[in-house]
Scaffold this motif. Sequence first.
Motif, short mmCIF file in Angstrom:
data_model
loop_
_atom_site.label_atom_id
_atom_site.label_comp_id
_atom_site.label_asym_id
_atom_site.label_seq_id
_atom_site.Cartn_x
_atom_site.Cartn_y
_atom_site.Cartn_z
N ILE A 186 3.67 -6.33 -1.02
CA ILE A 186 2.31 -5.82 -1.20
C ILE A 186 1.44 -6.35 -0.06
CG2 ILE A 186 0.29 -5.71 -2.70
CD1 ILE A 186 2.07 -6.13 -5.07
N CYS A 187 0.80 -5.46 0.68
CA CYS A 187 -0.02 -5.90 1.81
C CYS A 187 -1.50 -5.76 1.49
CB CYS A 187 0.33 -5.09 3.06
SG CYS A 187 0.04 -3.32 2.91
N GLU A 188 -2.32 -6.41 2.30
CA GLU A 188 -3.77 -6.38 2.10
C GLU A 188 -4.45 -5.40 3.05
OE1 GLU A 188 -7.40 -9.64 1.55
OE2 GLU A 188 -5.39 -10.29 2.11
N THR A 189 -3.81 -5.14 4.19
CA THR A 189 -4.33 -4.19 5.16
C THR A 189 -3.18 -3.34 5.68
OG1 THR A 189 -4.05 -5.73 7.02
CG2 THR A 189 -6.18 -5.75 5.88
N MET A 190 -3.52 -2.17 6.23
CA MET A 190 -2.52 -1.31 6.84
C MET A 190 -3.18 -0.53 7.98
SD MET A 190 -0.02 1.56 5.13
CE MET A 190 0.62 0.36 3.98
N GLU A 192 -22.18 -7.70 -7.72
CA GLU A 192 -22.40 -7.90 -9.15
C GLU A 192 -22.20 -6.61 -9.95
OE1 GLU A 192 -22.60 -10.60 -10.73
OE2 GLU A 192 -22.70 -11.89 -8.96
N GLN A 193 -21.96 -5.51 -9.27
CA GLN A 193 -21.67 -4.27 -9.97
C GLN A 193 -20.22 -4.27 -10.46
OE1 GLN A 193 -22.50 -1.04 -7.27
NE2 GLN A 193 -24.61 -1.69 -6.91
N PRO A 194 -19.89 -3.44 -11.46
CA PRO A 194 -18.49 -3.35 -11.91
C PRO A 194 -17.56 -2.95 -10.77
CG PRO A 194 -19.95 -2.30 -13.49
CD PRO A 194 -20.80 -2.61 -12.29
N HIS A 195 -16.44 -3.65 -10.66
CA HIS A 195 -15.42 -3.38 -9.65
C HIS A 195 -14.06 -3.24 -10.32
CE1 HIS A 195 -18.36 -4.36 -6.57
NE2 HIS A 195 -17.45 -4.18 -5.62
N TYR A 196 -13.14 -2.62 -9.59
CA TYR A 196 -11.77 -2.53 -10.10
C TYR A 196 -10.79 -2.91 -9.00
CZ TYR A 196 -11.36 2.13 -7.85
OH TYR A 196 -11.33 3.17 -6.95
N THR A 197 -9.62 -3.35 -9.42
CA THR A 197 -8.54 -3.68 -8.50
C THR A 197 -7.49 -2.57 -8.58
OG1 THR A 197 -8.89 -6.02 -9.00
CG2 THR A 197 -6.85 -5.45 -7.88
N TYR A 198 -6.99 -2.17 -7.42
CA TYR A 198 -6.04 -1.06 -7.39
C TYR A 198 -4.82 -1.41 -6.55
CZ TYR A 198 -8.08 -0.25 -2.75
OH TYR A 198 -8.53 -0.41 -1.46
N LEU A 199 -3.78 -0.64 -6.74
CA LEU A 199 -2.62 -0.62 -5.85
C LEU A 199 -2.53 0.78 -5.26
CD1 LEU A 199 0.09 -2.57 -7.87
CD2 LEU A 199 -0.98 -3.30 -5.73
N ALA A 200 -2.49 0.87 -3.95
CA ALA A 200 -2.40 2.15 -3.25
C ALA A 200 -0.99 2.32 -2.69
CB ALA A 200 -3.42 2.21 -2.12
N TYR A 201 -0.43 3.49 -2.88
CA TYR A 201 0.94 3.79 -2.44
C TYR A 201 0.87 4.78 -1.28
CZ TYR A 201 5.70 5.75 -2.64
OH TYR A 201 6.97 6.17 -2.35
N PHE A 202 1.58 4.45 -0.18
CA PHE A 202 1.59 5.32 1.00
C PHE A 202 2.96 5.96 1.24
CE2 PHE A 202 -1.95 2.47 1.48
CZ PHE A 202 -2.96 3.28 1.96
N ALA A 203 4.02 5.22 0.96
CA ALA A 203 5.39 5.70 1.17
C ALA A 203 6.33 4.68 0.55
CB ALA A 203 5.67 5.86 2.67
N PRO A 204 7.61 5.01 0.38
CA PRO A 204 8.56 4.03 -0.15
C PRO A 204 8.51 2.72 0.64
CG PRO A 204 9.57 6.19 -0.08
CD PRO A 204 8.24 6.33 0.61
N GLY A 205 8.25 1.62 -0.06
CA GLY A 205 8.19 0.31 0.57
C GLY A 205 6.84 -0.06 1.13
N PHE A 206 5.83 0.79 0.92
CA PHE A 206 4.51 0.51 1.49
C PHE A 206 3.44 0.66 0.42
CE2 PHE A 206 7.13 1.51 5.09
CZ PHE A 206 6.73 0.59 6.06
#
Length: 321
Positions: free
Chosen positions: A173-177, A111-125
């Motif tokens: 876009i993946c959910e786990t890595m 119930e606390q404020p949350h945010y959604t992000y996109l994390a970049y690791f390398a080209p294509g990931f």
Amino acid sequence: MTNLQDGHTLVLAGHGCDEGGPYLSLNDVEARAKVRFAVRGKTFTLRRLARRLCTGRFDLQTNESVVCPLDVELLPGSKETACPACLEATGFNPSFYYALTVSPQQRAYNEQPHYTYLAYFAPGFVKAGISSEGRGVRRLLDQGARAARVVGRFKNAYAARELEAALCMQEGICETMRLSKKADLLANARFDFGEACRALDEAVASVDVAGCFGTASDAPTELDAAMERLGRGEGKAYFDFTSAYFGDEAVPMCDEMQLADASADVCAGRCVGMVGSILVLEQQGMHFLAPLKDWESHVVELHEGEVLHEYAVAPVQMSLL
């Protein structure tokens, strides 16, 4: 030359990165205390022993970790890094949206404020995820993201998860890595922040995020502080984490790094940085990557100022022009 243990049992309980740089989180079993060992710029040897002990519990409301009060020894084949009592006391499930039951601790946390992000690791990931605003960007730093973009800010975790799920349905876009993939990309893929920002923009282009980016809380949060300190671009929603990992150290190029033997129980050298749980250790003019995630819960020996293990430098093949 220092043996940090001083006769005490040390357990590798985790890792982190804050304004002071990356660090290892250690449990001093006899003193029943948490020890934070800042790694950047230090020369040391870390050796993993076979014995495993519970890493302790985490309070989702205070963000504080404590040593296991029961000193539980874990079975060699256990996949868990904490004992059942500490897992129950923590009550956290990162995949709560798939769980049949959710702990009272997690319900309050969600119930606390949350945010959604996109994390970049390398080209294509690129990876999508969510985090509590109270943690700032520590979730991204713990994962070893090279760059990131805040995509949406919400009143709770459930709304943030809806956007995360929509992002994960997009191609690329993946959910786990896996950690092994992160280490491979760090050793073999280039990093350019401008290229990363373009990739993050492309990843979100096909998802309707209108109205998602705003202030999720009436009072400033740790995320607001991180955006003010590290954020770039529109809304200060873009992050380059290079300085957080490496500080003022010269950042090695990917062709100057190689993966250490993953089966080895020792790593050593002068640490120039740490990306997520991957130590970047300098020896013989080369940089060796030592992932430590699988070492968590193991009893370790830590010798500061000593290099008790030398890496074999892989031959470099020169291409003919």
